[in-house]
Design an enzyme around this catalytic site. Structure first.
Site, mmCIF file in Angstrom:
data_model
loop_
_atom_site.group_PDB
_atom_site.id
_atom_site.type_symbol
_atom_site.label_atom_id
_atom_site.label_comp_id
_atom_site.label_asym_id
_atom_site.label_seq_id
_atom_site.Cartn_x
_atom_site.Cartn_y
_atom_site.Cartn_z
ATOM 1 C CG ASP A 61 106.097 4.799 104.834
ATOM 2 O OD1 ASP A 61 106.669 4.213 104.051
ATOM 3 O OD2 ASP A 61 104.923 4.476 105.337
ATOM 4 C CE1 TYR B 219 100.441 -2.741 102.510
ATOM 5 C CE2 TYR B 219 101.892 -1.854 103.985
ATOM 6 C CZ TYR B 219 101.005 -1.716 102.860
ATOM 7 O OH TYR B 219 101.389 -0.759 101.984
#
Length: 619
Positions: free
Chosen positions: A167, A323
């Site tokens: 991305d 994350y």
């Protein structure tokens, strides 16, 4: 009466006064004397009497200024030199004109070839205004308004850095870990990078990242209250709002708003970014001004991390999804260790070796992920980094006890990587399951391969042939063999015969989950949903993203080369950084080893402090 005189030609000469010989007799007698005299050789004295001082035979000499030599000797010497020079020149001419068989240097090993490719992935991930020689033909300038397009952001210039994966989001947490890993590998193996022709390239890759990090906070200040943690958004739960995951577009064509996420309590992110800048300052130590700028930024970030406690992902939904940080204690140990090496300031070493900090980081308890280095947990890396200090400098008291503990724990971690132990399962093809069968395993495997090779080289450099796992002794070659088998698996020695590094070998993934690689550069701008057809097509990517290490196979050695299945086919910069580090460690000649001294370039001589005296005896 007779008189005696000295015959100048030898023998007595008697003159008899009573002799009545005639003049003719005397003349005849003198002629006989002359003939007798002329038949004998004359010595120098005799010649001088005969010829006089002006009539001597002259020898020919040559005056060379400092000495005078006979002309005959001079001519012979010069002639000999000229003849020798001619002979040498003639032989040289023959040697140069005779055709010879040139021995080509041996071809580079697989690790070096893969290293050249793995670094190219970072060129494909660059955001912002690209350098002229980026060498990825299908990439161009992109996201030049990052920071400016978000009116709520205080930090306005966030152009640059790296896209995280397939991305266009810039996650600073894994990005800073990637730069730290690359810097660590350069500090240890700069000679191997040089031999592979990649030293300048990897330095450029690191600097592209650190230049961006310096934009994400007020790097000229000593105290800050915020960091830009992320640019772009990937949460698709909001419906059809265009963002970096909902849309499938080339980064060059992005026209939607990219929000900036700032954090005010993010100890993990601040400490990891401090580690990235501190380690890079050692890489760029020859560029004094830039190195000092990095050190100052690292100090500021680490102070912020210590003062503003909290996890960066706790208040950020996007970060928590993609994350999520489990804790910040390991980043404290990690960041403090790097700052000590970058500055030589013992206060950072005192913090890194504080037992309470190590305890909170999980150093004294096991758990299923103990010994697994990743973008989330840096404890295994910090333990090895501090073991290095003990192996080469032996600082002694007051650090020895905790450093010995870290050293022992590092040895235990290395034991857990070996196939003789059951801490981690392996696939039938031999891939260690450091994430216990969960998806995307390769990013953890490459980090372990790097740590194992590095520890092996540390032991070799300290003249230690191996280490103990319980009662059993294992040589450093066992660790290197573990690393080689794991990297060889990734490069194609696996049941599928598939290389998981794009562009390496004859068979590798062709449907990589990557927007830029999957959309052709054909002067057509595909809008947010217009690119979906390229996402969903079964055709191979039109652009080869050379060097990208995909997420990897499953626990059964299976792999599905399907673009939409990111658990198999998506690469990340954190994963590729570990791959680069492992490849350079294994590349080239084993005898080259590590650079022992560069890591300590800012560390002053360390002399152990005497331990405190024992308590007074009481009866």
């Amino acid at each position: 009466m007779s008189m005696y005189g000295r015959d100048p030609w030898g023998g007595p000469l008697e003159i008899n006064a009573a002799d009545s010989a005639t003049d003719d007799d005397r003349s005849r007698t003198m002629n006989e004397f002359d003939r007798a005299a002329m038949s004998r050789p004359l010595d120098e004295t005799q010649q001088s009497w005969l010829l006089g001082p002006g009539e001597q035979k002259k020898k020919k000499y040559v005056d060379l200024g400092c000495i005078i030599v006979s002309r005959k000797i001079f001519i012979w010497t010069v002639g000999t030199i000229l003849a020798a020079g001619f002979l040498i020149g003639f032989i040289t001419l023959i040697v140069k004109t005779v055709p010879r068989h040139h021995h080509k240097p041996p071809p580079p090993d697989n690790y070096t070839v893969a290293l050249n490719k793995a670094l190219m992935f970072f060129n494909a991930q660059k955001s912002g205004k690209l350098p002229r020689h980026n060498n990825v033909s299908w990439r161009g300038n992109s996201c030049l308004n990052d920071g400016k397009s978000d009116s709520s952001s205080v930090i306005k210039d966030l152009v640059g850095g790296y896209y995280d994966a397939g991305d266009a989001i810039k996650f600073n947490f894994p990005q800073s870990f990637a730069m730290t890993m690359l810097s660590w590998s350069v500090i240890e193996y700069s000679a191997k990078y040089e031999a592979a022709g990649e030293l300048n390239h990897v330095k450029d890759v690191i600097k592209w990242g650190t230049d961006y990090f310096l934009k994400t906070f007020n790097n000229s200040a000593d105290t800050i209250d915020r960091i830009a943690a992320q640019v772009g958004v990937g949460d698709t739960s909001g419906g059809t709002t265009p963002n970096d995951h909902y849309c499938w577009m080339r980064p060059e064509d992005i026209d939607y708003v990219r929000p900036v996420y700032e954090c005010h309590s993010c100890s993990d992110l601040g400490a990891e970014m401090a580690a990235a800048l501190a380690s890079a300052s050692i890489v760029f130590k020859d560029n004094k001004a830039y190195s000092q700028k990095l050190v100052h930024g690292a100090r500021t970030l680490f102070k912020f991390a210590r003062d503003q406690r909290g996890r960066y992902s706790a208040g950020a939904a996007d970060a928590a999804i993609f994350y999520n940080s489990s804790s910040y204690w390991d980043e404290f140990v990690w960041g403090a260790s790097w700052l000590f090496y970058a500055t030589g300031n013992s206060s950072y070493l005192q913090l890194a070796t504080t037992p309470g900090l190590a305890k909170h980081a999980g150093a004294f308890w096991g758990g299923p992920d103990y010994g697994v280095l990743s973008w989330d947990n840096k404890l295994a890396g910090a333990q090895l980094l501090l073991s290095r200090l003990r192996l080469f400098l032996s600082p002694g008291y007051p650090y020895e006890e905790i450093l010995r503990t870290f050293h022992n724990q590092t040895s235990i971690v290395m034991c857990s990587y070996l196939p003789y132990f059951t801490s981690f399962n392996r696939t039938k093809g031999g891939l260690i399951q450091l994430n216990h069968g969960r998806p995307q395993p390769l990013q953890y495997v490459v980090n372990a391969a790097f740590l194992a090779t590095l520890y092996s080289d540390y032991l070799t450099a300290s003249d230690t042939p191996g280490w103990y796992c319980g009662p059993n002794f294992y040589s450093t070659d066992v660790l290197r063999k573990f690393a080689e088998t794991q990297i060889d698996y990734i490069l194609g020695k696996n049941p599928r015969g598939m290389s998981y590094v794009v562009g390496f070998g004859n068979r590798y993934p062709k449907h990589v989950h990557h927007r830029g690689a999957s959309i052709p550069k054909n002067k057509v701008k595909y809008n947010c949903k217009g690119g979906w057809k390229w996402r969903d097509t079964s055709k191979p990517n039109p652009n080869t993203i050379v060097g990208a290490m995909v997420a990897g196979p499953d626990k059964h050695d299976g792999f599905h080369d399907v673009r939409t299945n990111y658990n198999y086919t998506e690469p990340t910069i954190a994963g590729n950084a570990g791959l680069v580090a492992a490849l350079v460690a294994l590349s080239g000649e084993k005898s080259v080893g590590i650079d022992k001294n560069t890591m300590f370039s800012a560390v002053p001589p360390m002399s152990p402090t005497p331990p405190p005296p024992p308590a007074p005896w009481k009866p």
